[in-house]
Scaffold this motif. Sequence first.
Motif, PDB file in Angstrom:
ATOM      1  N   TYR A 154     -14.264 -24.725 -15.605  1.00  0.00           N
ATOM      2  CA  TYR A 154     -12.985 -24.844 -14.898  1.00  0.00           C
ATOM      3  C   TYR A 154     -11.842 -24.685 -15.892  1.00  0.00           C
ATOM      4  CZ  TYR A 154     -13.331 -29.565 -16.823  1.00  0.00           C
ATOM      5  OH  TYR A 154     -13.481 -30.637 -17.675  1.00  0.00           O
ATOM      6  N   ASN A 155     -10.667 -24.318 -15.383  1.00  0.00           N
ATOM      7  CA  ASN A 155      -9.542 -24.051 -16.273  1.00  0.00           C
ATOM      8  C   ASN A 155      -8.598 -25.245 -16.378  1.00  0.00           C
ATOM      9  OD1 ASN A 155      -8.053 -24.001 -13.912  1.00  0.00           O
ATOM     10  ND2 ASN A 155      -7.640 -21.800 -13.973  1.00  0.00           N
ATOM     11  N   ASP A 156      -7.542 -25.062 -17.165  1.00  0.00           N
ATOM     12  CA  ASP A 156      -6.602 -26.147 -17.417  1.00  0.00           C
ATOM     13  C   ASP A 156      -5.895 -26.612 -16.143  1.00  0.00           C
ATOM     14  OD1 ASP A 156      -7.179 -26.140 -20.120  1.00  0.00           O
ATOM     15  OD2 ASP A 156      -5.549 -24.765 -20.635  1.00  0.00           O
ATOM     16  N   SER A 157      -5.842 -25.744 -15.146  1.00  0.00           N
ATOM     17  CA  SER A 157      -5.179 -26.088 -13.883  1.00  0.00           C
ATOM     18  C   SER A 157      -6.107 -26.819 -12.916  1.00  0.00           C
ATOM     19  CB  SER A 157      -4.644 -24.812 -13.214  1.00  0.00           C
ATOM     20  OG  SER A 157      -3.704 -24.160 -14.048  1.00  0.00           O
ATOM     21  N   GLY A 158      -7.376 -26.965 -13.299  1.00  0.00           N
ATOM     22  CA  GLY A 158      -8.330 -27.662 -12.448  1.00  0.00           C
ATOM     23  C   GLY A 158      -9.040 -26.777 -11.448  1.00  0.00           C
ATOM     24  N   GLU A 159      -8.957 -25.465 -11.637  1.00  0.00           N
ATOM     25  CA  GLU A 159      -9.614 -24.530 -10.726  1.00  0.00           C
ATOM     26  C   GLU A 159     -11.039 -24.254 -11.192  1.00  0.00           C
ATOM     27  OE1 GLU A 159      -5.703 -21.910  -9.392  1.00  0.00           O
ATOM     28  OE2 GLU A 159      -6.841 -21.322 -11.171  1.00  0.00           O
ATOM     29  N   LEU A 160     -12.003 -24.443 -10.293  1.00  0.00           N
ATOM     30  CA  LEU A 160     -13.409 -24.180 -10.625  1.00  0.00           C
ATOM     31  C   LEU A 160     -13.627 -22.683 -10.718  1.00  0.00           C
ATOM     32  CD1 LEU A 160     -16.265 -25.431 -11.039  1.00  0.00           C
ATOM     33  CD2 LEU A 160     -16.637 -25.059  -8.584  1.00  0.00           C
ATOM     34  N   TYR A 161     -14.105 -22.241 -11.886  1.00  0.00           N
ATOM     35  CA  TYR A 161     -14.331 -20.818 -12.121  1.00  0.00           C
ATOM     36  C   TYR A 161     -15.767 -20.424 -11.809  1.00  0.00           C
ATOM     37  CZ  TYR A 161     -15.136 -16.560 -14.891  1.00  0.00           C
ATOM     38  OH  TYR A 161     -15.491 -15.304 -15.303  1.00  0.00           O
ATOM     39  N   LYS A 162     -16.713 -21.250 -12.246  1.00  0.00           N
ATOM     40  CA  LYS A 162     -18.118 -20.894 -12.043  1.00  0.00           C
ATOM     41  C   LYS A 162     -19.014 -22.104 -12.308  1.00  0.00           C
ATOM     42  CE  LYS A 162     -19.625 -16.828 -13.135  1.00  0.00           C
ATOM     43  NZ  LYS A 162     -20.102 -15.594 -13.823  1.00  0.00           N
ATOM     44  N   ILE A 163     -20.147 -22.142 -11.594  1.00  0.00           N
ATOM     45  CA  ILE A 163     -21.245 -23.051 -11.913  1.00  0.00           C
ATOM     46  C   ILE A 163     -22.298 -22.213 -12.617  1.00  0.00           C
ATOM     47  CG2 ILE A 163     -23.050 -24.560 -11.016  1.00  0.00           C
ATOM     48  CD1 ILE A 163     -20.332 -25.741 -10.612  1.00  0.00           C
ATOM     49  N   ILE A 164     -22.669 -22.598 -13.841  1.00  0.00           N
ATOM     50  CA  ILE A 164     -23.652 -21.783 -14.564  1.00  0.00           C
ATOM     51  C   ILE A 164     -25.002 -21.860 -13.878  1.00  0.00           C
ATOM     52  CG2 ILE A 164     -22.446 -21.922 -16.763  1.00  0.00           C
ATOM     53  CD1 ILE A 164     -24.376 -24.051 -17.649  1.00  0.00           C
ATOM     54  N   SER A 165     -25.696 -20.747 -13.850  1.00  0.00           N
ATOM     55  CA  SER A 165     -26.905 -20.607 -13.035  1.00  0.00           C
ATOM     56  C   SER A 165     -28.083 -21.432 -13.540  1.00  0.00           C
ATOM     57  CB  SER A 165     -27.306 -19.123 -12.957  1.00  0.00           C
ATOM     58  OG  SER A 165     -27.529 -18.597 -14.250  1.00  0.00           O
ATOM     59  N   THR A 166     -28.011 -21.936 -14.797  1.00  0.00           N
ATOM     60  CA  THR A 166     -29.131 -22.710 -15.325  1.00  0.00           C
ATOM     61  C   THR A 166     -29.076 -24.179 -14.920  1.00  0.00           C
ATOM     62  OG1 THR A 166     -27.883 -23.068 -17.361  1.00  0.00           O
ATOM     63  CG2 THR A 166     -29.410 -21.220 -17.329  1.00  0.00           C
ATOM     64  N   ALA A 167     -28.027 -24.576 -14.209  1.00  0.00           N
ATOM     65  CA  ALA A 167     -27.872 -25.968 -13.811  1.00  0.00           C
ATOM     66  C   ALA A 167     -28.883 -26.341 -12.730  1.00  0.00           C
ATOM     67  CB  ALA A 167     -26.453 -26.220 -13.328  1.00  0.00           C
ATOM     68  N   GLY A 168     -28.947 -27.635 -12.384  1.00  0.00           N
ATOM     69  CA  GLY A 168     -29.925 -28.114 -11.417  1.00  0.00           C
ATOM     70  C   GLY A 168     -29.505 -27.876  -9.980  1.00  0.00           C
ATOM     71  N   THR A 169     -30.188 -28.539  -9.049  1.00  0.00           N
ATOM     72  CA  THR A 169     -29.907 -28.345  -7.624  1.00  0.00           C
ATOM     73  C   THR A 169     -28.739 -29.200  -7.141  1.00  0.00           C
ATOM     74  OG1 THR A 169     -31.566 -30.008  -7.025  1.00  0.00           O
ATOM     75  CG2 THR A 169     -32.288 -27.723  -7.110  1.00  0.00           C
ATOM     76  N   SER A 170     -28.289 -30.124  -7.980  1.00  0.00           N
ATOM     77  CA  SER A 170     -27.117 -30.944  -7.660  1.00  0.00           C
ATOM     78  C   SER A 170     -26.131 -30.862  -8.816  1.00  0.00           C
ATOM     79  CB  SER A 170     -27.509 -32.406  -7.432  1.00  0.00           C
ATOM     80  OG  SER A 170     -28.410 -32.536  -6.353  1.00  0.00           O
ATOM     81  N   ILE A 171     -24.849 -30.791  -8.484  1.00  0.00           N
ATOM     82  CA  ILE A 171     -23.805 -30.725  -9.502  1.00  0.00           C
ATOM     83  C   ILE A 171     -22.713 -31.750  -9.165  1.00  0.00           C
ATOM     84  CG2 ILE A 171     -21.879 -29.335 -10.365  1.00  0.00           C
ATOM     85  CD1 ILE A 171     -24.397 -28.534 -11.669  1.00  0.00           C
ATOM     86  N   ILE A 172     -22.333 -32.542 -10.169  1.00  0.00           N
ATOM     87  CA  ILE A 172     -21.194 -33.439 -10.027  1.00  0.00           C
ATOM     88  C   ILE A 172     -19.983 -32.735 -10.638  1.00  0.00           C
ATOM     89  CG2 ILE A 172     -20.223 -35.687 -10.623  1.00  0.00           C
ATOM     90  CD1 ILE A 172     -23.056 -36.750 -10.903  1.00  0.00           C
TER      91      ILE A 172
END
Length: 276
Positions: free
Chosen positions: A49-67
Amino acid sequence: LSNCKIIVKDNVFDEFIMKNGQVLTAYNNTVAMESNPDDGYRLTNGAIYNDSGELYKIISTAGTSIILPDEVNKICSGSLTDAKRVENLILPGEDDIVLEKDCLKDTSIKTLVCNSEKQLDSISSMIEDAGGKNVELVIMNTTSDGYSYYTVNRDGEQIVMLAKVPENVEEFDGTIADGTVSINTIGTYAFANCNSLKWVNLPESVTKIEYGAFMNCKALQGVLINAKESIVIGNRSFDGCDSLRFIASNAMKCTMIDDYDPVIRDVNDTENKQRF
């Protein structure tokens, strides 16, 4: 490098973050695109995410749940497209968060976890325009002693996911809410960085340990898994558990995601390690 901004060419931006994620996370570094050097990006718990708080991407190696990190206030279109494994997205804080149009379209997201009724109502008003007409909305529950969990519906089955635990927990026997709640899944990063945790005795009801669930639990020495039929252990579940001496399981079948093979320290030789 620490507390630095690293500027890279636009065409290698994603690749750079994927390869250098640990450097960015551990040393509080940010990375920016050459075309917009003033806008820095961070990587936290698999979220970019960037300095403005915008989510850019969830990396594909992460699990089935993301906080999602507390700094995130907007989920941008396309930010979830590559996260093919992520089914549960835990929203930050209790404040409003913006869902950009079509940000849930063509994604694997099945559940959005809200932290208050107010947040749930706000998300409900945006969910259809975001392309999430069939996405389930649930609320996070927190016990009086600091355990956070939520319940999802998968193929008609109610699955209770443990999301967060108290930082000072030393032992865990699967009992929360005075034994009135049975946990089925230890969620992504649920115990991560709990340096006081020493022993874990998972009850028969727990059949899945997600990505990074016990990551960097430096004092963790032993884990007993009481599931009888099967247990699924996510990648990097026990990474950084430098004191870990054993993982014992009663399950007839064990599935290691991505062929994960945790390192167990040899109890007779503090210098050598062995594979699980």
